[in-house]
Design a protein around this motif. Sequence first.
Motif, mmCIF file in Angstrom:
data_model
loop_
_atom_site.group_PDB
_atom_site.id
_atom_site.type_symbol
_atom_site.label_atom_id
_atom_site.label_comp_id
_atom_site.label_asym_id
_atom_site.label_seq_id
_atom_site.Cartn_x
_atom_site.Cartn_y
_atom_site.Cartn_z
ATOM 1 N N ASP A 22 0.840 -1.183 0.000
ATOM 2 C CA ASP A 22 0.000 0.000 0.000
ATOM 3 C C ASP A 22 0.881 1.242 0.000
ATOM 4 O O ASP A 22 1.752 1.387 0.870
ATOM 5 N N PHE A 23 0.661 2.126 -0.985
ATOM 6 C CA PHE A 23 1.475 3.329 -1.139
ATOM 7 C C PHE A 23 0.600 4.554 -0.879
ATOM 8 O O PHE A 23 -0.413 4.758 -1.550
ATOM 9 N N LYS A 24 1.003 5.379 0.090
ATOM 10 C CA LYS A 24 0.234 6.564 0.454
ATOM 11 C C LYS A 24 1.136 7.794 0.396
ATOM 12 O O LYS A 24 2.352 7.712 0.577
ATOM 13 N N ALA A 25 0.499 8.948 0.144
ATOM 14 C CA ALA A 25 1.252 10.204 0.096
ATOM 15 C C ALA A 25 0.293 11.357 0.336
ATOM 16 O O ALA A 25 -0.918 11.169 0.476
ATOM 17 N N ALA A 26 0.844 12.567 0.366
ATOM 18 C CA ALA A 26 0.012 13.749 0.592
ATOM 19 C C ALA A 26 -0.878 14.046 -0.604
ATOM 20 O O ALA A 26 -1.972 14.604 -0.451
ATOM 21 N N THR A 27 -0.421 13.687 -1.811
ATOM 22 C CA THR A 27 -1.205 13.931 -3.025
ATOM 23 C C THR A 27 -1.300 12.650 -3.850
ATOM 24 O O THR A 27 -0.499 11.718 -3.680
ATOM 25 N N HIS A 28 -2.253 12.656 -4.753
ATOM 26 C CA HIS A 28 -2.427 11.523 -5.661
ATOM 27 C C HIS A 28 -1.168 11.303 -6.488
ATOM 28 O O HIS A 28 -0.685 10.171 -6.622
ATOM 29 N N GLN A 29 -0.624 12.372 -7.032
ATOM 30 C CA GLN A 29 0.540 12.251 -7.910
ATOM 31 C C GLN A 29 1.748 11.673 -7.163
ATOM 32 O O GLN A 29 2.506 10.864 -7.713
ATOM 33 N N GLU A 30 1.912 12.065 -5.909
ATOM 34 C CA GLU A 30 3.033 11.534 -5.126
ATOM 35 C C GLU A 30 2.840 10.045 -4.829
ATOM 36 O O GLU A 30 3.810 9.267 -4.845
ATOM 37 N N ALA A 31 1.602 9.633 -4.544
ATOM 38 C CA ALA A 31 1.334 8.211 -4.280
ATOM 39 C C ALA A 31 1.603 7.370 -5.524
ATOM 40 O O ALA A 31 2.174 6.278 -5.442
ATOM 41 N N VAL A 32 1.192 7.877 -6.695
ATOM 42 C CA VAL A 32 1.435 7.151 -7.941
ATOM 43 C C VAL A 32 2.931 7.039 -8.208
ATOM 44 O O VAL A 32 3.438 5.982 -8.608
ATOM 45 N N ARG A 33 3.653 8.128 -7.953
ATOM 46 C CA ARG A 33 5.102 8.085 -8.177
ATOM 47 C C ARG A 33 5.758 7.047 -7.256
ATOM 48 O O ARG A 33 6.610 6.268 -7.697
ATOM 49 N N LYS A 34 5.375 7.025 -5.979
ATOM 50 C CA LYS A 34 5.943 6.038 -5.059
ATOM 51 C C LYS A 34 5.660 4.616 -5.533
ATOM 52 O O LYS A 34 6.546 3.753 -5.514
#
Length: 492
Positions: A208-220
Amino acid sequence: MRTPFFSALALGAYTGGLALAADVANLSSCLKSISADVFPGLKAIAVDVWKNPETGLEEHHAHDLVVDYFTHVRPREWKVTRHAYGLPTAWKLEFESRPRGTPCSAKLPVIGFMAEYDGLVGIGHACGHHQILLNGLAAASMTRQALITLGIPARVVVVGTPDEENGAGKCRLQKKHAFKDADVWFMAHPTNANAVQPLKARINANADFKAATHQEAVRKAYEALTVVRDLALPGTSSSAVPVTEVGMFACNIVQGEISLGINGTSLEAVQQTVSSILDSTYPGVSFTTAYDTDGGVNLTAIGPGGHASENTKSPLDLTVETFSALSGQDGVSFYLPGNTTLAELGVIFDTRTRYTRDLDSVLNAVEAAIGDKADAIVTDTVYPALEITPFVSDMFIDLMKAPDFGSQNWPISTFAPASTDAGCVQNAVVDPATNALLGADKVVFHPNFGICAPGVACALNHEPAFHDAAGTEYSFTRTEFVAQLSRPPSSL
């Protein structure tokens, strides 16, 4: 490993060392005659299951079809247990042949059959489990009648095993001692060619990959996909095939279509990048690009999914390589078209290797490569590798070579094409140096049989086109043939 005695592998005349009468020489014709009686009704069940697919642990219709058939249509032939072993969609059939003169106290030899009937998310019976159901029921029904006709004392047990694809139904049943009755269990799996072959060990790592923004989560997530793609895995024939949790997904379905949105570059630049990547290592894969309402370029990769993509590059691989090529450019970001409000992304890494002993090291390598890019990694049930039992396999292959059984070539292959939870029933032990089979809890015989008509191009399991092949009249004829092991029609 306890190796029981067999007689005419055929369906069945497992006798625990009993000497059979001369009538066994006519077993082929006997089984054909029995099949003419039992197969049509069982085929109707399988056709119904094919037309009404249900995913794992939801196979209520399939469960009821089998239970109702042997309760009402052919009553008193079997002892029927619905919702067996506490699983709502499991069932059990039992029959005992105790001819006159058999002591009441005599312990009867037992032969077991396993039946699967779960479908796949979005693509139905694209693995042909309705044919596994049909093969198990037909083989067991023919065995039952053959025991009566030939006067052989024995027991037959059939266990309906739900959720092979995702939830390791046989592993659950094994923990409930569902397979204790017999030392030998049969099933047969439809595919695109005849073969007796091993199957890999498997475990899924759900990251599971989480981030502050959608784009950051996709990049991770895509950074992790890139690292795992380039990883040199330990073990033999090891793989970690990813499935992203968008659109149609499941832990054992490689997507045939996947989209990746790209901001900060032009349509022409994306087209040139993808075209430079797409080569012969992507058989059957194509792509489209277009500006979309999310403000970027929507790259959609299309191609074969399922087992066809496990040894070649898939549509998802094309998006991963595109990400790798463009991710270092300033101002370029990535998104999932239509999902830009989500700030997390899940990826299932379907992790497999030839031998069970290597599974931990392969999984550890995948998890280490992902590292702290993932916020959490959760694993599911281990499917142990299924090994070939030499005695039974050799007997089966020799039988297939005989003129009375069609003079067929049914090779033993060392290639392990997929995985199965039947490995939990076998629980094989292999020599760490030679990989020779040393022992097992149960003998499990699991041949793969081709269901594709000669001269007809055939998809592989888990591709949508295999669903169509598994519903043809030819495929049902092949299943009947494998169930009875009798002389096939000349057209086969």
